[in-house]
Design an enzyme around this catalytic site. Sequence first.
Site, PDB file in Angstrom:
ATOM      1  N   ASN A 177       0.828  -1.205   0.000  1.00  0.00           N
ATOM      2  CA  ASN A 177       0.000   0.000   0.000  1.00  0.00           C
ATOM      3  C   ASN A 177       0.870   1.267   0.000  1.00  0.00           C
ATOM      4  O   ASN A 177       0.632   2.203   0.762  1.00  0.00           O
ATOM      5  CB  ASN A 177      -0.954  -0.008   1.210  1.00  0.00           C
ATOM      6  CG  ASN A 177      -2.039   1.059   1.109  1.00  0.00           C
ATOM      7  OD1 ASN A 177      -2.418   1.462   0.018  1.00  0.00           O
ATOM      8  ND2 ASN A 177      -2.523   1.527   2.244  1.00  0.00           N
ATOM      9  N   GLU A 232       1.685  -3.122  -5.177  1.00  0.00           N
ATOM     10  CA  GLU A 232       1.299  -1.730  -4.925  1.00  0.00           C
ATOM     11  C   GLU A 232       2.448  -0.941  -4.299  1.00  0.00           C
ATOM     12  O   GLU A 232       2.283  -0.234  -3.309  1.00  0.00           O
ATOM     13  CB  GLU A 232       0.033  -1.642  -4.064  1.00  0.00           C
ATOM     14  CG  GLU A 232      -0.737  -0.371  -4.360  1.00  0.00           C
ATOM     15  CD  GLU A 232      -2.107  -0.304  -3.697  1.00  0.00           C
ATOM     16  OE1 GLU A 232      -2.704   0.792  -3.750  1.00  0.00           O
ATOM     17  OE2 GLU A 232      -2.581  -1.309  -3.132  1.00  0.00           O
ATOM     18  N   ASP A 268      -1.546  -9.916  -4.802  1.00  0.00           N
ATOM     19  CA  ASP A 268      -2.877  -9.396  -4.530  1.00  0.00           C
ATOM     20  C   ASP A 268      -3.715  -9.656  -5.772  1.00  0.00           C
ATOM     21  O   ASP A 268      -3.596  -8.962  -6.775  1.00  0.00           O
ATOM     22  CB  ASP A 268      -2.794  -7.903  -4.205  1.00  0.00           C
ATOM     23  CG  ASP A 268      -4.158  -7.297  -3.909  1.00  0.00           C
ATOM     24  OD1 ASP A 268      -5.169  -8.019  -4.023  1.00  0.00           O
ATOM     25  OD2 ASP A 268      -4.205  -6.096  -3.580  1.00  0.00           O
ATOM     26  N   ASN A 302      -7.026  -9.535  -5.834  1.00  0.00           N
ATOM     27  CA  ASN A 302      -8.220  -8.690  -5.794  1.00  0.00           C
ATOM     28  C   ASN A 302      -9.507  -9.450  -6.117  1.00  0.00           C
ATOM     29  O   ASN A 302     -10.456  -8.884  -6.683  1.00  0.00           O
ATOM     30  CB  ASN A 302      -8.059  -7.474  -6.718  1.00  0.00           C
ATOM     31  CG  ASN A 302      -7.525  -6.274  -5.964  1.00  0.00           C
ATOM     32  OD1 ASN A 302      -8.019  -5.941  -4.887  1.00  0.00           O
ATOM     33  ND2 ASN A 302      -6.509  -5.631  -6.518  1.00  0.00           N
TER      34      ASN A 302
END
Length: 267
Positions: free
Chosen positions: A10, A38, A155, A157
């Site tokens: 993040n 990310e 990730d 998602n």
Amino acid sequence: MLIVSSINVNGLRAAARKDNGFSEWLDATAADVVCLQEVRATLDQLPVEVRNPDGWFATHAPAAVKGRAGVAVYSRVEPESVRIGFGAPEFEDSGRYVEIALPDVVVGSVYVPSGDVGTERQLEKERFMDAFLPYLAELREKAAAAGSEVLVAGDWNIAHQQSDLKNWKGNQKASGFLPGERAWLSRIFDEVGYVDVVRALHPAGPGPYTWWSYRGQAFDNDSGWRIDLQITTPGLAARATSAVVERAASYGERWSDHAPVTVAFAG
């Protein structure tokens, strides 16, 4: 023994600046390979101790659009080869996929677009899924021919089953739990032949969740999603001995809205 950890940071700069954040976690981890998603930074924006930490060989794939996406793989052993992207022109410089070859195993870090129903973001996610599935099949075939295993962590998602998110009833029309997205993951497992290692070791559920919204009391109530997966070829999956989500002890100790997913494989 091979230990692989994956974490959506993040924003790597912010995660590294936090007290007891990413840098301290990396110093303490027993992992042999760490997959990041990310990252949201170009190489020149990262401090050298984060860009190339001591004791690690770092492979970065930043996005061409600054401040978006970005993936990386840190390994204690120097990679035999590196690949950025998976051959789809739209996503070659999007910071969505990077892959390294180590002795006997190919490790990829993937960041699937998050999507948003009814918007271009969802269409982008669907285009990514359409392009990435055949690549996963190709990757498995090439690795098998070379006598190697495959691990793709990141990730994704997408929560695959009802046991993979707390509020599944309220999210059936939300991106990340759409029928088509879930069916796509099923194809990766059932048709292409990869194994969801964490679910194989923790078959009952619910969870273990890997992402909790910063909004409200999601973390404190463990109202999360299991969207950070490690998928492997069956031979490597059979060697998995433990899978742990390194959930922070409290909301204030989080350095990302995701938690590291760490899997150990017997040698």
